[in-house]
Design a protein around this motif. Structure first.
Motif, PDB file in Angstrom:
ATOM      1  N   SER A   1      55.097  62.650 -87.472  1.00 31.91           N
ATOM      2  CA  SER A   1      54.592  61.985 -86.272  1.00 31.91           C
ATOM      3  C   SER A   1      53.277  62.610 -85.827  1.00 31.91           C
ATOM      4  O   SER A   1      53.135  63.851 -85.819  1.00 31.91           O
ATOM      5  CB  SER A   1      55.627  62.092 -85.150  1.00 31.91           C
ATOM      6  OG  SER A   1      55.144  61.504 -83.957  1.00 31.91           O
ATOM      7  N   VAL A   2      52.316  61.768 -85.460  1.00 35.21           N
ATOM      8  CA  VAL A   2      51.038  62.252 -84.925  1.00 35.21           C
ATOM      9  C   VAL A   2      51.305  62.871 -83.555  1.00 35.21           C
ATOM     10  O   VAL A   2      52.001  62.291 -82.717  1.00 35.21           O
ATOM     11  CB  VAL A   2      50.020  61.110 -84.819  1.00 35.21           C
ATOM     12  CG1 VAL A   2      48.740  61.575 -84.129  1.00 35.21           C
ATOM     13  CG2 VAL A   2      49.699  60.557 -86.205  1.00 35.21           C
ATOM     14  N   THR A   3      50.768  64.070 -83.312  1.00 33.56           N
ATOM     15  CA  THR A   3      51.106  64.798 -82.092  1.00 33.56           C
ATOM     16  C   THR A   3      50.084  64.650 -80.966  1.00 33.56           C
ATOM     17  O   THR A   3      50.355  65.049 -79.839  1.00 33.56           O
ATOM     18  CB  THR A   3      51.277  66.299 -82.404  1.00 33.56           C
ATOM     19  OG1 THR A   3      50.082  66.790 -83.023  1.00 33.56           O
ATOM     20  CG2 THR A   3      52.456  66.522 -83.347  1.00 33.56           C
ATOM     21  N   GLU A   4      48.904  64.092 -81.259  1.00 35.04           N
ATOM     22  CA  GLU A   4      47.953  63.834 -80.183  1.00 35.04           C
ATOM     23  C   GLU A   4      46.976  62.740 -80.607  1.00 35.04           C
ATOM     24  O   GLU A   4      46.685  62.575 -81.790  1.00 35.04           O
ATOM     25  CB  GLU A   4      47.194  65.095 -79.790  1.00 35.04           C
ATOM     26  CG  GLU A   4      46.339  65.710 -80.889  1.00 35.04           C
ATOM     27  CD  GLU A   4      45.626  66.974 -80.423  1.00 35.04           C
ATOM     28  OE1 GLU A   4      44.383  66.910 -80.278  1.00 35.04           O
ATOM     29  OE2 GLU A   4      46.316  67.986 -80.222  1.00 35.04           O
ATOM     30  N   ASP A   5      46.515  61.983 -79.620  1.00 35.81           N
ATOM     31  CA  ASP A   5      45.529  60.938 -79.913  1.00 35.81           C
ATOM     32  C   ASP A   5      44.305  61.558 -80.571  1.00 35.81           C
ATOM     33  O   ASP A   5      43.790  62.583 -80.116  1.00 35.81           O
ATOM     34  CB  ASP A   5      45.094  60.227 -78.626  1.00 35.81           C
ATOM     35  CG  ASP A   5      46.211  59.372 -78.029  1.00 35.81           C
ATOM     36  OD1 ASP A   5      47.176  59.070 -78.765  1.00 35.81           O
ATOM     37  OD2 ASP A   5      46.121  59.026 -76.840  1.00 35.81           O
ATOM     38  N   THR A   6      43.840  60.903 -81.650  1.00 33.97           N
ATOM     39  CA  THR A   6      42.693  61.436 -82.386  1.00 33.97           C
ATOM     40  C   THR A   6      41.713  60.307 -82.679  1.00 33.97           C
ATOM     41  O   THR A   6      42.093  59.269 -83.230  1.00 33.97           O
ATOM     42  CB  THR A   6      43.134  62.076 -83.718  1.00 33.97           C
ATOM     43  OG1 THR A   6      44.138  63.065 -83.455  1.00 33.97           O
ATOM     44  CG2 THR A   6      41.955  62.732 -84.419  1.00 33.97           C
ATOM     45  N   ILE A   7      40.456  60.518 -82.294  1.00 40.07           N
ATOM     46  CA  ILE A   7      39.412  59.521 -82.552  1.00 40.07           C
ATOM     47  C   ILE A   7      38.728  59.874 -83.866  1.00 40.07           C
ATOM     48  O   ILE A   7      38.292  61.015 -84.069  1.00 40.07           O
ATOM     49  CB  ILE A   7      38.388  59.496 -81.399  1.00 40.07           C
ATOM     50  CG1 ILE A   7      39.084  59.104 -80.083  1.00 40.07           C
ATOM     51  CG2 ILE A   7      37.261  58.512 -81.702  1.00 40.07           C
ATOM     52  CD1 ILE A   7      38.170  59.185 -78.871  1.00 40.07           C
ATOM     53  N   LEU A   8      38.630  58.894 -84.769  1.00 40.36           N
ATOM     54  CA  LEU A   8      38.044  59.131 -86.079  1.00 40.36           C
ATOM     55  C   LEU A   8      36.524  59.279 -85.983  1.00 40.36           C
ATOM     56  O   LEU A   8      35.865  58.622 -85.179  1.00 40.36           O
ATOM     57  CB  LEU A   8      38.385  57.992 -87.033  1.00 40.36           C
ATOM     58  CG  LEU A   8      39.872  57.747 -87.314  1.00 40.36           C
ATOM     59  CD1 LEU A   8      40.027  56.675 -88.383  1.00 40.36           C
ATOM     60  CD2 LEU A   8      40.572  59.038 -87.732  1.00 40.36           C
ATOM     61  N   GLY A   9      36.003  60.174 -86.832  1.00 36.01           N
ATOM     62  CA  GLY A   9      34.564  60.321 -86.941  1.00 36.01           C
ATOM     63  C   GLY A   9      34.067  59.639 -88.199  1.00 36.01           C
ATOM     64  O   GLY A   9      34.809  58.913 -88.881  1.00 36.01           O
ATOM     65  N   ALA A  10      32.800  59.886 -88.538  1.00 35.90           N
ATOM     66  CA  ALA A  10      32.224  59.249 -89.724  1.00 35.90           C
ATOM     67  C   ALA A  10      32.817  59.838 -91.002  1.00 35.90           C
ATOM     68  O   ALA A  10      32.989  59.131 -92.006  1.00 35.90           O
ATOM     69  CB  ALA A  10      30.706  59.430 -89.709  1.00 35.90           C
ATOM     70  N   ALA A  11      33.162  61.124 -90.997  1.00 42.84           N
ATOM     71  CA  ALA A  11      33.786  61.782 -92.150  1.00 42.84           C
ATOM     72  C   ALA A  11      35.306  61.772 -91.970  1.00 42.84           C
ATOM     73  O   ALA A  11      35.810  61.478 -90.876  1.00 42.84           O
ATOM     74  CB  ALA A  11      33.277  63.217 -92.265  1.00 42.84           C
ATOM     75  N   PRO A  12      36.059  62.062 -93.039  1.00 40.85           N
ATOM     76  CA  PRO A  12      37.514  62.165 -92.895  1.00 40.85           C
ATOM     77  C   PRO A  12      37.869  63.121 -91.750  1.00 40.85           C
ATOM     78  O   PRO A  12      37.335  64.228 -91.655  1.00 40.85           O
ATOM     79  CB  PRO A  12      37.965  62.722 -94.247  1.00 40.85           C
ATOM     80  CG  PRO A  12      36.931  62.210 -95.210  1.00 40.85           C
ATOM     81  CD  PRO A  12      35.643  62.257 -94.448  1.00 40.85           C
ATOM     82  N   THR A  13      38.757  62.674 -90.876  1.00 40.19           N
ATOM     83  CA  THR A  13      39.075  63.403 -89.649  1.00 40.19           C
ATOM     84  C   THR A  13      40.465  64.004 -89.720  1.00 40.19           C
ATOM     85  O   THR A  13      41.424  63.351 -90.141  1.00 40.19           O
ATOM     86  CB  THR A  13      38.990  62.446 -88.433  1.00 40.19           C
ATOM     87  OG1 THR A  13      37.677  61.870 -88.388  1.00 40.19           O
ATOM     88  CG2 THR A  13      39.276  63.195 -87.140  1.00 40.19           C
ATOM     89  N   ALA A  14      40.577  65.269 -89.288  1.00 40.33           N
ATOM     90  CA  ALA A  14      41.882  65.949 -89.269  1.00 40.33           C
ATOM     91  C   ALA A  14      42.725  65.413 -88.121  1.00 40.33           C
ATOM     92  O   ALA A  14      42.324  65.486 -86.954  1.00 40.33           O
ATOM     93  CB  ALA A  14      41.684  67.452 -89.131  1.00 40.33           C
ATOM     94  N   VAL A  15      43.877  64.853 -88.464  1.00 40.70           N
ATOM     95  CA  VAL A  15      44.804  64.323 -87.469  1.00 40.70           C
ATOM     96  C   VAL A  15      46.063  65.195 -87.481  1.00 40.70           C
ATOM     97  O   VAL A  15      46.714  65.332 -88.523  1.00 40.70           O
ATOM     98  CB  VAL A  15      45.170  62.856 -87.776  1.00 40.70           C
ATOM     99  CG1 VAL A  15      46.206  62.339 -86.788  1.00 40.70           C
ATOM    100  CG2 VAL A  15      43.923  61.983 -87.750  1.00 40.70           C
ATOM    101  N   PRO A  16      46.435  65.806 -86.362  1.00 38.68           N
ATOM    102  CA  PRO A  16      47.603  66.699 -86.342  1.00 38.68           C
ATOM    103  C   PRO A  16      48.909  65.917 -86.421  1.00 38.68           C
ATOM    104  O   PRO A  16      49.091  64.920 -85.712  1.00 38.68           O
ATOM    105  CB  PRO A  16      47.469  67.428 -85.002  1.00 38.68           C
ATOM    106  CG  PRO A  16      46.711  66.478 -84.131  1.00 38.68           C
ATOM    107  CD  PRO A  16      45.766  65.743 -85.037  1.00 38.68           C
TER     108      PRO A  16
END
Length: 348
Positions: free
Chosen positions: A114-129
């Protein structure tokens, strides 16, 4: 020592006691006495069973699981809970897209994260917790393992790899054998204001830690070095996040004047070369299991793995009749901080 008599013994005793109290005339009707003896013996046998159970519960090393947990809690030794693995996945998609909290990623074998916090994607691959939905070691995941987003999001790649650190720190609930061992250690080695055993016990209280070693003054006067492993993980050597967790736990409990360094042992893999007889898949598997067990039992920071013990482990493998150990050819000596680990087997 309490010895519980068998039901047959109780029947014999009760029958004999009953018949000795009957007259000759009453003995003619001793079939009634036989029934009475068996009824009384059955009730007595149940009481003896309860006494036998109580005798086990009042001794810590024989108490049943439920009673053990209660005994241990009185001494403030609690069963380590299962912990969910956590880390990051690298998500690719349109910049500005949001991966919302509680979004679910799934591994190929069905384990969910499960994703633990809202994450906004950037131009490069983004680390999603992310964090494993179900606690336990099964959530630990190697770097680059693909996870699939269960509810696709427009403009976002549904498949995301785990980042280079992997998903770690997942551990199963502590076994009763481990809890019992820690509880007995707590009784035999009570807290002593920051003794070696205190640091060992503190490290072992952290979920996932199975062995710990303490080295006073290794970094100088007033210092304590703690090394540990997570024996149920692969590999057993802890990663930086796991080291940090133990460091933080000990820092909350250590004497204020102590300078504590929690570090991971340096893994030194032993690469075995073996000519095996008979050379079958089953015997190979048995030899590998025995060697892994040997290292689990005898490997420690700075410990020497004896060549004779390696040969003994191979010889005890089920199905083995003969072998030639081509490597190693001598005792495997570790220096301070080094720890022997399993480095695979080359079959000759």
């Amino acid at each position: 020592m309490f010895n519980r008599p068998s039901l047959a013994d109780i029947v014999t005793r009760t029958r004999g006691d009953t018949l000795t109290r009957l007259s000759q005339e009453e003995l003619l009707r001793r079939s009634d006495a036989e029934v009475l003896a068996r009824v009384l013996a059955g009730a007595s046998h149940e009481i003896h069973g309860y006494l036998d159970w109580i005798a086990r519960q009042v001794i810590y090393d024989t108490a049943d699981d439920e009673i053990l947990i209660r005994w241990a809690s009185i001494w403030k030794v609690t069963q380590k809970p299962a912990v969910s693995a956590s880390g990051n996945v690298l998500v690719t998609g349109e910049a500005g897209k949001t991966i919302t909290v509680d979004s679910i990623y799934k591994r190929a074998d069905g384990v969910e994260f499960s994703v633990t916090e809202d994450t906004i994607l950037g131009a490069a691959p983004t680390a999603v917790p992310v964090e494993a939905v179900a606690p336990g070691a099964a959530g630990n995941t190697l770097a680059a393992t693909p996870l699939t987003l269960m509810s696709p999001i427009s403009g976002v790649q549904s498949v995301a790899p785990v980042d280079s650190a992997g998903l770690t720190n997942g551990s199963d609930i502590e076994t009763m054998a481990s809890l019992r061992a820690r509880f007995i250690q707590r009784i035999q080695q009570p807290p002593n204001g920051g003794s070696e055993s205190d640091y060992e016990q503190w490290a072992l209280e952290v979920p996932g830690v199975t062995q710990a070693w303490v080295y006073p003054k290794e970094m100088g006067l007033g210092t304590v070095t703690v090394r540990f492993v997570r024996g149920d993980d692969v590999p057993i050597i802890p990663d930086p996040a796991e080291v940090e967790a133990v460091q933080a736990y000990i820092d909350e409990r250590k004497p204020v004047t102590a300078e504590v360094y929690v570090v991971a042992p340096t893994a030194v893999p032993i690469a075995f070369q073996i000519d095996l007889t008979p050379d079958t898949a089953a015997v190979r598997a048995a030899v590998e299991a025995e060697l892994k067990d040997l290292l689990l039992r005898e490997s420690a920071p700075g410990a020497t793995i004896l060549l004779s013990h390696i040969n003994e482990a191979i010889s005890t493998a089920a199905g083995e009749t003969d072998h030639i150990l081509a490597s190693p050819t001598a005792n495997v000596v570790m220096t301070a901080g080094q720890m022997a680990t399993f480095g695979g087997i080359t079959w000759l």
